[in-house]
Design a protein around this motif. Structure first.
Motif, mmCIF file in Angstrom:
data_model
loop_
_atom_site.group_PDB
_atom_site.id
_atom_site.type_symbol
_atom_site.label_atom_id
_atom_site.label_comp_id
_atom_site.label_asym_id
_atom_site.label_seq_id
_atom_site.Cartn_x
_atom_site.Cartn_y
_atom_site.Cartn_z
ATOM 1 N N TYR A 128 0.824 -1.202 0.000
ATOM 2 C CA TYR A 128 0.000 0.000 0.000
ATOM 3 C C TYR A 128 0.864 1.259 0.000
ATOM 4 O O TYR A 128 0.594 2.206 -0.734
ATOM 5 C CB TYR A 128 -0.941 0.006 1.202
ATOM 6 C CG TYR A 128 -1.759 1.263 1.302
ATOM 7 C CD1 TYR A 128 -2.847 1.473 0.464
ATOM 8 C CD2 TYR A 128 -1.420 2.261 2.207
ATOM 9 C CE1 TYR A 128 -3.581 2.636 0.528
ATOM 10 C CE2 TYR A 128 -2.144 3.436 2.284
ATOM 11 C CZ TYR A 128 -3.229 3.613 1.444
ATOM 12 O OH TYR A 128 -3.942 4.775 1.511
ATOM 13 N N LEU A 129 1.901 1.279 0.826
ATOM 14 C CA LEU A 129 2.761 2.457 0.890
ATOM 15 C C LEU A 129 3.471 2.732 -0.430
ATOM 16 O O LEU A 129 3.571 3.883 -0.870
ATOM 17 C CB LEU A 129 3.787 2.304 2.015
ATOM 18 C CG LEU A 129 3.243 2.466 3.431
ATOM 19 C CD1 LEU A 129 4.324 2.156 4.450
ATOM 20 C CD2 LEU A 129 2.703 3.868 3.629
ATOM 21 N N VAL A 130 3.961 1.692 -1.076
ATOM 22 C CA VAL A 130 4.646 1.890 -2.364
ATOM 23 C C VAL A 130 3.666 2.381 -3.423
ATOM 24 O O VAL A 130 3.972 3.296 -4.189
ATOM 25 C CB VAL A 130 5.351 0.593 -2.813
ATOM 26 C CG1 VAL A 130 5.820 0.693 -4.246
ATOM 27 C CG2 VAL A 130 6.518 0.288 -1.913
ATOM 28 N N LEU A 131 2.489 1.790 -3.462
ATOM 29 C CA LEU A 131 1.504 2.221 -4.463
ATOM 30 C C LEU A 131 1.014 3.647 -4.182
ATOM 31 O O LEU A 131 0.794 4.427 -5.107
ATOM 32 C CB LEU A 131 0.334 1.247 -4.505
ATOM 33 C CG LEU A 131 0.680 -0.147 -5.017
ATOM 34 C CD1 LEU A 131 -0.534 -1.043 -4.957
ATOM 35 C CD2 LEU A 131 1.238 -0.092 -6.431
ATOM 36 N N TRP A 132 0.868 4.002 -2.914
ATOM 37 C CA TRP A 132 0.477 5.362 -2.546
ATOM 38 C C TRP A 132 1.555 6.352 -2.980
ATOM 39 O O TRP A 132 1.249 7.415 -3.538
ATOM 40 C CB TRP A 132 0.247 5.431 -1.037
ATOM 41 C CG TRP A 132 0.000 6.810 -0.531
ATOM 42 C CD1 TRP A 132 -1.140 7.545 -0.658
ATOM 43 C CD2 TRP A 132 0.938 7.628 0.169
ATOM 44 N NE1 TRP A 132 -0.974 8.771 -0.066
ATOM 45 C CE2 TRP A 132 0.294 8.850 0.458
ATOM 46 C CE3 TRP A 132 2.249 7.442 0.597
ATOM 47 C CZ2 TRP A 132 0.923 9.867 1.139
ATOM 48 C CZ3 TRP A 132 2.869 8.458 1.279
ATOM 49 C CH2 TRP A 132 2.213 9.657 1.546
#
Length: 127
Positions: free
Chosen positions: A100-104
């Protein structure tokens, strides 16, 4: 990747079942099913990877690889009735959180690249 996977599978199979009689494949529907599923799964996986790289870039393909581990934990629990240990749950939470953090961050980066005027204005306010 397929070659190394085949080599590792061969080594494990040789250790697990050294009797070559159990390795014998006849010319029947089982052989056809194995060949067909191998070709179809490899082909579909390649097509999905190419589509994803073309649509969103290589970051998305590499980031969704850990999701396979999450799917394995869920399927093993539901179908094979294997217990889920706390390490599996903690690892799943870490993997999904990292994904989630990378995609965000990637989405935020893409927005800033598409609006260079806002990026420059923000940089002046920070300095």
């Amino acid at each position: 990747m397929n070659m190394m996977g085949s080599l590792v599978a061969l080594l494990v199979a040789l250790i697990w079942k050294p009797d070559f009689e159990e390795w014998r494949l006849g010319w029947d529907i089982k052989l056809f099913a194995r060949i067909f599923s191998g070709i179809m799964i490899s082909g579909m996986a390649f097509a999905v990877i190419v589509w994803c790289v073309d649509a969103n870039g290589p970051v998305f393909v590499s980031m969704f690889r850990p999701v396979r581990l999450v799917v394995v934990v869920i399927v093993a629990s539901l179908i094979l009735q294997e217990p889920i240990y706390s390490g599996s749950i903690i690892g799943t939470v870490i993997l999904v959180g990292g994904l989630y953090l990378v995609l965000w961050a990637k989405k935020k980066e893409m927005k800033s690249m598409s609006n260079p005027v806002e990026t420059n204005r923000t940089d002046r306010n920070v300095v």
